[in-house]
Design a protein around this motif. Structure first.
Motif, short mmCIF file in Angstrom:
data_model
loop_
_atom_site.label_atom_id
_atom_site.label_comp_id
_atom_site.label_asym_id
_atom_site.label_seq_id
_atom_site.Cartn_x
_atom_site.Cartn_y
_atom_site.Cartn_z
N ALA A 28 0.81 -1.22 0.00
CA ALA A 28 0.00 0.00 0.00
C ALA A 28 0.84 1.26 0.00
O ALA A 28 0.31 2.36 -0.19
N GLU A 29 2.15 1.13 0.23
CA GLU A 29 3.05 2.28 0.22
C GLU A 29 4.41 1.86 -0.30
O GLU A 29 4.82 0.70 -0.12
N PRO A 30 5.12 2.76 -0.97
CA PRO A 30 6.39 2.38 -1.61
C PRO A 30 7.41 1.79 -0.65
O PRO A 30 8.08 0.81 -0.97
N GLU A 31 7.55 2.38 0.53
CA GLU A 31 8.51 1.88 1.50
C GLU A 31 7.76 1.22 2.65
O GLU A 31 7.75 1.69 3.79
N HIS A 32 7.09 0.11 2.33
CA HIS A 32 6.31 -0.59 3.35
C HIS A 32 7.26 -1.22 4.38
O HIS A 32 8.34 -1.69 4.02
N PRO A 33 6.86 -1.26 5.66
CA PRO A 33 7.71 -1.88 6.69
C PRO A 33 8.13 -3.31 6.37
O PRO A 33 9.21 -3.73 6.78
N ALA A 34 7.31 -4.07 5.64
CA ALA A 34 7.69 -5.44 5.29
C ALA A 34 8.90 -5.44 4.36
O ALA A 34 9.80 -6.28 4.48
N LEU A 35 8.94 -4.49 3.42
CA LEU A 35 10.08 -4.39 2.51
C LEU A 35 11.33 -3.95 3.28
O LEU A 35 12.44 -4.48 3.05
N ILE A 36 11.15 -3.01 4.18
CA ILE A 36 12.29 -2.53 4.97
C ILE A 36 12.85 -3.65 5.84
O ILE A 36 14.06 -3.87 5.91
N ALA A 37 11.95 -4.39 6.51
CA ALA A 37 12.38 -5.48 7.39
C ALA A 37 13.10 -6.57 6.60
O ALA A 37 14.11 -7.13 7.06
N ALA A 38 12.60 -6.87 5.40
CA ALA A 38 13.25 -7.90 4.58
C ALA A 38 14.64 -7.47 4.17
O ALA A 38 15.60 -8.26 4.21
N ARG A 39 14.79 -6.19 3.78
CA ARG A 39 16.12 -5.71 3.40
C ARG A 39 17.07 -5.71 4.59
O ARG A 39 18.24 -6.06 4.46
N GLU A 40 16.56 -5.33 5.76
CA GLU A 40 17.39 -5.33 6.96
C GLU A 40 17.84 -6.74 7.33
O GLU A 40 18.88 -6.93 7.97
N ALA A 41 17.05 -7.75 6.94
CA ALA A 41 17.41 -9.14 7.19
C ALA A 41 18.35 -9.69 6.12
O ALA A 41 18.71 -10.86 6.16
N GLY A 42 18.72 -8.83 5.17
CA GLY A 42 19.67 -9.25 4.14
C GLY A 42 19.02 -9.82 2.90
O GLY A 42 19.72 -10.38 2.04
N ALA A 43 17.71 -9.71 2.78
CA ALA A 43 17.02 -10.28 1.63
C ALA A 43 17.08 -9.34 0.43
O ALA A 43 17.06 -8.12 0.58
#
Length: 280
Positions: A57-72
């Motif tokens: 629903a938003e470009p920088e959704h928390p799920a995307l941020i969390a996945a990147r922070e996990a190295g994904a």
């Protein structure tokens, strides 16, 4: 359970071009819709997950941020999708938190393969509520369980509700589906597990008494408990110490208490919860 007393930055999401109502988020065979920040972030961090769509629903959704922070690294381009459309697709009761993903179901893992992982094992005898199974998976991940074993015909398939309740644990704790639970218990015993039916009518579950043993906890459905053949297949039956007035626990709570009891034997004497650790 009865009382025995009685990564890299993501590309900007593109606008979704899909049209028309997708009632209830219906997924094709072999696929499932996941929703919720934790469930989707964990799926993005799981390299075994095959993504077909990713709606945010938003470009920088928390799920995307969390996945990147996990190295994904995102393996699919997100589609920017209004929350109202997600409501329409997934249903009014879906707490999607502005993110949903259409993914392939995880590949099946054999019991022998799962036993290569360390930790205790959980076995469920006809526990059918996906929310309970999701909560049990969450506890299994928290206490380092190797896997969750269920009977194939009496356990729900992988669903969004189950994944949401598991809060990401579906991606880290294998679910092994077996046709015959008694034979599965026999396989566990041959694999070096001491099988304990968690139910009333036996002794009390005492974690430290199992030091040096690998334990498989076997739990039955609420109300019915363990079936007779399942109970007789276990090496022993033990209940939880419950000094209060309640005669039973929800099966997911019983699983968590049982796993904690087993974890006591592995707890270092110097252990302090993160919130109470003193600064060095």
């Amino acid at each position: 359970m009865r009382n025995p007393r009685s990564a890299r930055p993501a590309r900007r999401p593109r606008p979704s071009s899909s049209t028309g109502r997708e009632g209830g988020g219906g997924a094709p065979a072999g696929s499932v819709w996941l929703f919720g920040t934790h469930a989707v972030a964990a799926a993005l961090a799981n390299p075994q997950r095959v993504f077909q769509r990713l709606l945010v629903a938003e470009p920088e959704h928390p799920a995307l941020i969390a996945a990147r922070e996990a190295g994904a690294t995102l393996r699919i381009e997100p589609e920017l999708t209004p929350r109202a459309k997600l409501d329409d697709m997934l249903g009014a009761e879906a707490v999607h938190q502005g993110v949903a993903a259409l993914v392939k179901q995880l590949p099946n893992l054999s019991l022998d393969e799962a036993l290569e992982r360390p930790g205790p094992v959980l076995v469920l005898d006809q526990v059918t509520d996906p929310r309970n199974i999701g909560a049990i998976l969450r506890s299994a991940a928290a206490f380092g369980a190797a896997c969750l074993v269920v009977q194939d015909r009496n356990a729900p398939e992988e669903t969004a509700v189950l994944a949401k309740a598991a809060s990401g644990a579906l991606e880290t704790v294998p679910v092994v589906r077996e046709v015959n639970l008694s034979r599965a218990i026999e396989t566990l015993q041959k694999g070096g597990c001491w099988t304990v039916g968690l139910d009333a009518g036996g002794g009390l579950l005492d974690g430290p008494s199992f030091e040096g043993r690998r334990v498989a906890l076997v739990l039955g459905a609420e109300g019915k408990g363990l079936r007779r053949l399942t109970r007789e297949s276990c090496d022993e039956v033990a209940g939880l110490y419950m000094p209060g007035d309640m005669e039973s626990l929800n099966v997911s709570v019983a699983a968590a208490v049982g796993l904690y009891e087993l974890a006591r034997v592995r707890m270092p004497s110097t252990y302090q919860p993160a919130a109470t650790k003193k600064p060095t």
